[in-house]
Design a protein around this motif. Structure first.
Motif, PDB file in Angstrom:
ATOM      1  N   THR A 113       0.752  -1.242   0.035  1.00 29.68           N
ATOM      2  CA  THR A 113       0.098   0.084  -0.154  1.00 29.68           C
ATOM      3  C   THR A 113       0.877   1.248   0.074  1.00 29.68           C
ATOM      4  OG1 THR A 113      -1.953  -1.031   1.058  1.00 29.68           O
ATOM      5  CG2 THR A 113      -1.603   1.478   1.389  1.00 29.68           C
ATOM      6  N   ALA A 158       1.177   5.542  -0.096  1.00 26.67           N
ATOM      7  CA  ALA A 158       0.627   6.684   0.270  1.00 26.67           C
ATOM      8  C   ALA A 158       1.332   7.903   0.367  1.00 26.67           C
ATOM      9  CB  ALA A 158      -0.119   6.470   1.845  1.00 26.67           C
ATOM     10  N   TRP A 159       0.692   9.076   0.605  1.00 33.46           N
ATOM     11  CA  TRP A 159       1.144  10.366   0.471  1.00 33.46           C
ATOM     12  C   TRP A 159       0.666  10.982   1.745  1.00 33.46           C
ATOM     13  CZ3 TRP A 159       5.064  12.402  -2.376  1.00 33.46           C
ATOM     14  CH2 TRP A 159       5.049  11.856  -3.723  1.00 33.46           C
ATOM     15  N   TYR A 160       1.675  11.686   2.520  1.00 28.82           N
ATOM     16  CA  TYR A 160       1.430  12.303   3.759  1.00 28.82           C
ATOM     17  C   TYR A 160       2.116  13.596   3.786  1.00 28.82           C
ATOM     18  CZ  TYR A 160       0.155   8.082   6.472  1.00 28.82           C
ATOM     19  OH  TYR A 160      -0.480   6.970   6.819  1.00 28.82           O
ATOM     20  N   LEU A 211      -2.228  12.143   6.812  1.00 31.85           N
ATOM     21  CA  LEU A 211      -2.497  11.523   5.675  1.00 31.85           C
ATOM     22  C   LEU A 211      -3.211  11.997   4.389  1.00 31.85           C
ATOM     23  CD1 LEU A 211      -2.364   8.438   4.008  1.00 31.85           C
ATOM     24  CD2 LEU A 211      -4.795   8.250   4.833  1.00 31.85           C
ATOM     25  N   ARG A 234      -3.900   7.525  -0.172  1.00 34.76           N
ATOM     26  CA  ARG A 234      -3.543   6.115  -0.077  1.00 34.76           C
ATOM     27  C   ARG A 234      -4.044   5.390  -1.251  1.00 34.76           C
ATOM     28  NH1 ARG A 234      -5.625   4.750   4.701  1.00 34.76           N
ATOM     29  NH2 ARG A 234      -3.644   5.117   5.835  1.00 34.76           N
ATOM     30  N   THR A 267      -3.965   1.089  -2.515  1.00 35.29           N
ATOM     31  CA  THR A 267      -3.738  -0.331  -2.082  1.00 35.29           C
ATOM     32  C   THR A 267      -3.006  -0.873  -3.163  1.00 35.29           C
ATOM     33  OG1 THR A 267      -5.805  -1.231  -2.465  1.00 35.29           O
ATOM     34  CG2 THR A 267      -5.783  -0.049  -0.467  1.00 35.29           C
ATOM     35  N   THR A 282      -8.558   3.219  -3.228  1.00 46.62           N
ATOM     36  CA  THR A 282      -7.844   4.732  -3.142  1.00 46.62           C
ATOM     37  C   THR A 282      -8.873   5.378  -2.053  1.00 46.62           C
ATOM     38  OG1 THR A 282      -8.993   5.800  -4.390  1.00 46.62           O
ATOM     39  CG2 THR A 282      -6.911   5.154  -5.145  1.00 46.62           C
ATOM     40  N   TYR A 305      -8.639   9.185   0.244  1.00 42.90           N
ATOM     41  CA  TYR A 305      -8.321  10.676   0.358  1.00 42.90           C
ATOM     42  C   TYR A 305      -8.656  11.347   1.768  1.00 42.90           C
ATOM     43  CZ  TYR A 305      -7.672   9.986  -4.527  1.00 42.90           C
ATOM     44  OH  TYR A 305      -7.029   9.569  -5.782  1.00 42.90           O
ATOM     45  N   CYS A 327       6.084  10.469   0.833  1.00 46.06           N
ATOM     46  CA  CYS A 327       5.846   9.330   0.410  1.00 46.06           C
ATOM     47  C   CYS A 327       5.946   7.969   1.303  1.00 46.06           C
ATOM     48  CB  CYS A 327       6.761   8.612  -0.765  1.00 46.06           C
ATOM     49  SG  CYS A 327       6.248   7.314  -1.708  1.00 46.06           S
ATOM     50  N   ASN A 328       5.148   7.261   1.584  1.00 43.08           N
ATOM     51  CA  ASN A 328       5.113   6.070   2.379  1.00 43.08           C
ATOM     52  C   ASN A 328       4.675   4.514   1.706  1.00 43.08           C
ATOM     53  OD1 ASN A 328       3.018   4.276   4.268  1.00 43.08           O
ATOM     54  ND2 ASN A 328       4.772   4.861   5.589  1.00 43.08           N
ATOM     55  N   ASP A 335       7.109  -0.660   7.221  1.00 43.74           N
ATOM     56  CA  ASP A 335       6.643   0.693   6.807  1.00 43.74           C
ATOM     57  C   ASP A 335       8.028   1.527   6.655  1.00 43.74           C
ATOM     58  OD1 ASP A 335       5.631   3.499   8.868  1.00 43.74           O
ATOM     59  OD2 ASP A 335       4.478   2.655   7.224  1.00 43.74           O
TER      60      ASP A 335
END
Length: 115
Positions: free
Chosen positions: A33, A35-37, A47, A50, A52, A57, A59, A95-96, A103
């Motif tokens: 998965t 994601a952008w934080y 967050l 995201r 997957t 998605t 938001y 970016c995550n 993680d």
């Protein structure tokens, strides 16, 4: 080792667009998965969006309808298309990549929205 490298940040005026990219290496990208934080000065990291491994998605309410997250598994890259940017979108964007107990974070890219 795992590396996440963000790019595409910069200074834009309100109403303009930016596309952030995050290139991943050292992991099986397609199963993560992504994601952008973002983190604004003096605030916690929140967050933004995201996606997957099956491209579901979600938001944050503050960006819904303006931002779009997508991924290209062939390029090991996740994107964040940001439209109609507002001054309150100013932050460092991270970016995550996550799965189970794993993680990983990128170093971040600065987005500044100002006239």
């Amino acid at each position: 080792q795992v590396q996440l490298v963000e790019s595409g940040g910069g200074l834009v005026q309100p109403g303009e667009s930016l596309r952030l990219s995050c290139a991943a290496s050292g992991l099986t990208f397609s199963i993560y998965t992504m994601a952008w934080y973002r983190q604004a000065p003096g605030k916690q990291r929140d967050l933004v969006a995201r996606i997957t491994n099956i491209r579901s998605t979600n938001y944050s309410d503050s960006v819904k309808g303006r931002f779009t997250i997508s991924r290209d598994n062939a390029k090991n890259t996740v994107y964040l298309q940001m439209n109609s940017l507002k001054p309150e979108d100013t932050a460092i964007y991270y970016c995550n990549a996550g799965i189970n107990q794993y993680d990983y974070w990128g170093q971040g890219t600065q987005v500044t929205v100002s006239s």
